[in-house]
Scaffold this active site. Structure first.
Site, short mmCIF file in Angstrom:
data_model
loop_
_atom_site.label_atom_id
_atom_site.label_comp_id
_atom_site.label_asym_id
_atom_site.label_seq_id
_atom_site.Cartn_x
_atom_site.Cartn_y
_atom_site.Cartn_z
N GLY A 291 -2.92 0.58 2.33
CA GLY A 291 -4.00 -1.22 2.29
C GLY A 291 -4.75 -0.95 3.37
CB SER A 292 -6.92 -3.10 5.45
OG SER A 292 -6.89 -4.07 4.04
CB THR A 293 -4.68 1.34 7.48
OG1 THR A 293 -3.71 2.06 6.12
CG2 THR A 293 -3.29 0.05 8.17
#
Length: 576
Positions: A291-293
Site C-alpha cells: 500500500g501507501s508505504t
C-alpha cells in the site's frame, strides 16, 4: 557250559565309541577356540561391553546484552528394566511412577508388562530433584540417566524467531534450526563392561570420549525492546480483531534488528499445542501488498530522475483513469493543487500516479529492485521470502498505476522496514542482521561481519524524502497519531486491500505504519503491520499508535535524546 564273552572285544568297542565321541568334542573345541573364536569373542563382547551416549550441552541463545533467551538445564531421563520388575509389583510401581511423573498410569503399566524387554523410557527429561525423589523409592528395575533439557525463560518472548527443539534435542524451527549444528556441539561416549544383570565388572576396560559442548549464539535483539514490541502489537491485534500482526525495530546505521515481534506469538514451553501457522516467523514469511508505504520508493525514483522536485505542483483530482479502470484517491476531495511533498504527506494515490507518469515504468521497476523488492532481505532466517515484483514489461495498463502506490507488488514486513532504513540512512541500504556473533571453542566471542552496505539513492534524495515523511506525521499528514512529544518523527501510513486465498480475491485490509526517529538524525526504524483487522482498517488509525508506543519505549531504552531542532516548513498546497 556257560561261555563268557571276549572282554577284549567289548573294551575295543567301548574305546572306539569313546574315541568317536571325544573326536567330536575335539573337533567342536577346534571350531570354537580356533576357527570361530573371533566370532564368539565378538558376540561375548556385545553382551558384555556396553556403550552409553554422553550428551553434549546445547549452547545458549542470548540477546545483545547477554541475557539468555534459550538455555540448557540439567535433567534426568527416567527408565525401567521390565524384566527386573516382578508381576506382583507392576501395579505398585506403575502407581508410584504415574503419581510422581504426573502422567496416566496405563501407558506406564503397558511398558512394565513387556517382561522380555530390558529397557523402556518413562520420561525423557525431568527435573533432577524429581528424579532423585523417584530413585528414593528404591524401586527394582527403575533407574535414571544424566540428560539435558531446553528451556526458554521468556516463554513466548521472540518465540517464532528463536524456534524450538524436538524431544531428541534437535532444532526444528527458527534460529534453533538454522544454527542447530553450531548450538548442538557433539555427543561423547562411554564404554564399560557389564555383567548379566547390568552391573559393572570391576577392573575391566572403560573408555570415555568426552562430549564437545555447543557454542552460544548472540542476537542483535534487545530483550526489553522485544518485550515492548510484542506487548504493543499483541494488544492491538486483540483490540482490532486482526488476524495477525508484526512489529520490527531496526538500527538505522547498522541494519541490526533490535526487535522482531509477531502476534499471536509462539509459547516455546508449549509449542506442541500450537497450530502450525503460529510456528512461523511472519515478519519474514508472510507477504502482502504494502500500500501507501510503498510511495516512498516512487517518490525516490521521481526525485532521483530529476523529473520532479519537492515543490513541483500537480493538479490532483480525487480519481484518475488508468487504461480500463477508474482509480479513486485515498480519500475524497475536490480537485486541488498539491506540491509533490503534499502528495506524499497526504498520501494521494492520484498525485503519486501523476508523478510516476513523468518517470516511466522501467525506472520505477529499477528503483523497486534497488530497494530490495523481489529479493530476500539476506538475514538467513528460515522461511525468508522474496515477495513478488513482476517484470515491468508484463505490467497491465492499470498495474502501471497501482504499483506506484503499493498494489500489485508484495513484500514482507522486514523488506518494508529495510526500505525505510535505507531512506533514514541517507540512501544507503545495510543488509538486515539478526545475529551479532557466536562463541568459539575457547569461549571467545566472534562478532558477525557487518551487513553489506549498498548505495540505493543519493543523499540529497534521501533527505528530501525524509522531509516529506516528516510532513506526513504533521497535523496535515495521515500519520499524525504517530507523533511523539519532543521528538521529530518521519513516517508513512499504508492501507492496502488484502489478497486472501480464503476468498480467492481481495477481501479485508493490511494496515501499516513505518517510520524513523529522530527525523533529522535517524537512529531507529519501527514498523507495525496488522493483517485483516475488523475494528478499523486505516494504517494511520490502528498501526500508527503501535509505532508510537514501540518507538517511544525504544528511544527511552536506548537513551536517545531529542535533537532539539525544529522541522523545516513544508509547503503542501499551492498558495501556502
Amino acid at each position: 557250559m556257560l561261555r563268557l564273552g571276549n572282554p577284549r572285544r567289548r573294551i575295543g568297542i567301548g574305546l572306539m565309541a569313546m574315541t568317536f565321541v571325544l573326536s567330536i568334542f575335539a573337533g567342536r573345541l577346534v571350531q570354537l577356540q580356533g576357527l570361530d573364536s573371533k566370532v564368539y569373542t565378538a558376540e561375548a563382547a556385545k553382551q558384555r561391553v556396553q556403550g552409553e551416549k554422553l550428551p553434549a550441552r546445547r549452547g545458549s541463545i542470548t540477546d545483545v546484552n547477554g541475557h539468555e533467551l534459550a538455555l540448557t538445564l540439567e535433567a534426568r531421563e527416567v527408565f525401567v528394566d521390565p524384566s527386573e520388575v516382578s508381576a506382583d509389583q507392576r501395579d505398585r510401581v506403575a502407581t508410584i511412577l504415574a503419581k510422581e511423573l504426573g502422567t496416566p498410569k496405563e501407558p506406564i503399566a503397558a511398558k512394565l508388562a513387556q517382561s522380555t524387554s530390558r529397557y523402556q523410557q518413562l520420561a525423557a527429561a525431568v527435573d533432577p530433584v524429581l528424579a532423585q525423589r523417584i530413585m528414593a523409592y528404591d524401586l527394582k528395575g527403575v533407574g535414571s540417566k544424566h540428560r539435558y533439557r531446553r528451556d526458554y525463560p521468556g516463554g513466548d518472548l521472540a518465540g517464532t524467531l528463536l524456534g524450538f527443539v524436538g524431544t531428541d534435542g534437535t532444532g526444528l524451527a527458527g534460529l534453533e534450526s538454522t544454527y542447530d549444528k553450531l548450538l548442538a556441539g557433539s555427543d561423547g561416549e562411554q564404554v564399560i563392561e557389564t555383567g548379566a544383570r547390568g552391573q559393572r565388572i570391576p577392573m575391566t576396560r572403560s573408555t570415555v570420549r568426552a562430549p564437545v559442548e555447543g557454542r552460544d549464539v548472540r542476537l542483535t535483539i534487545d530483550r526489553d525492546v522485544q518485550w515492548a514490541a510484542q506487548k504493543a502489537i499483541g494488544e492491538q491485534v486483540r483490540a482490532t480483531g486482526a488476524r495477525t500482526g508484526s512489529a520490527i525495530v531496526m538500527d538505522v546505521r547498522t541494519g541490526r534488528v533490535i526487535a522482531m515481534a509477531n502476534a499471536p506469538e509462539l509459547d516455546l514451553r508449549n509449542w506442541m499445542d500450537s497450530p502450525g501457522a503460529d510456528r512461523v516467523n511472519r515478519s519474514v514469511t508472510d507477504v502482502f501488498e504494502p500500500g501507501s508505504t510503498n510511495k516512498v520508493i516512487t517518490a525516490a525514483a521521481a526525485l532521483e530522475s530529476g523529473a520532479v522536485r519537492p515543490e513541483s505542483l500537480f493538479t490532483v483530482a480525487d480519481e484518475i483513469r488508468c487504461a480500463d479502470r477508474v482509480l479513486k484517491d485515498s480519500h475524497p476531495h475536490p480537485t486541488e493543487r498539491l506540491t509533490f511533498s503534499g502528495i506524499v504527506a497526504t498520501s494521494s494515490n492520484v498525485g503519486t500516479i501523476l508523478a510516476t507518469q513523468k518517470i516511466g515504468d522501467e525506472k520505477l521497476h529499477s528503483m523497486l529492485q534497488r530497494f530490495g523488492f523481489g529479493a530476500k532481505p539476506g538475514t538467513g532466517l528460515p522461511g525468508e521470502e522474496a515477495g513478488l515484483l513482476p517484470d515491468w514489461k508484463s505490467w497491465s495498463g492499470s498495474q502501471r498505476c497501482t504499483i506506484s502506490y503499493g498494489q500489485g507488488v508484495s513484500v514482507t514486513a522486514l523488506q518494508t522496514a529495510s526500505v525505510y532504513q535505507t531512506i533514514a540512512n541517507g540512501g544507503v541500504r545495510v543488509t538486515p542482521q539478526i545475529v551479532a556473533g557466536t562463541t568459539g571453542e575457547n569461549g571467545a566471542f566472534t562478532p558477525s561481519p557487518p551487513g553489506k552496505r549498498t548505495r540505493v539513492v543519493g543523499e540529497r534524495t534521501a533527505r528530501e524524502v525524509a522531509t516529506m515523511l516528516e510532513a506526513a506525521v504533521s497535523e496535515e499528514g495521515t500519520g499524525n497519531l504517530a507523533a511523539i512529544d519532543g521528538y521529530r518523527v518521519a513516517g508513512k501510513t499504508g492501507t492496502a486491500m488484502r489478497y486472501d486465498t480464503r476468498c480467492q480475491g481481495y477481501c479485508g485490509y493490511t494496515a501499516t505504519f513505518v517510520g524513523f526517529a529522530p527525523a533529522d538524525k535517524p537512529r531507529l526504524v519501527v514498523l507495525a503491520v496488522l493483517q485483516d483487522p475488523q475494528e478499523g482498517h486505516y494504517g494511520g488509525e490502528i498501526a500508527a499508535p503501535v509505532f508510537k508506543k514501540v518507538m517511544t519505549f525504544a528511544l527511552k531504552s536506548g537513551k536517545i535524546p531529542p535533537t532539539g531542532t525544529r522541522p523545516s516548513p513544508v509547503r503542501i498546497r499551492a498558495g501556502e
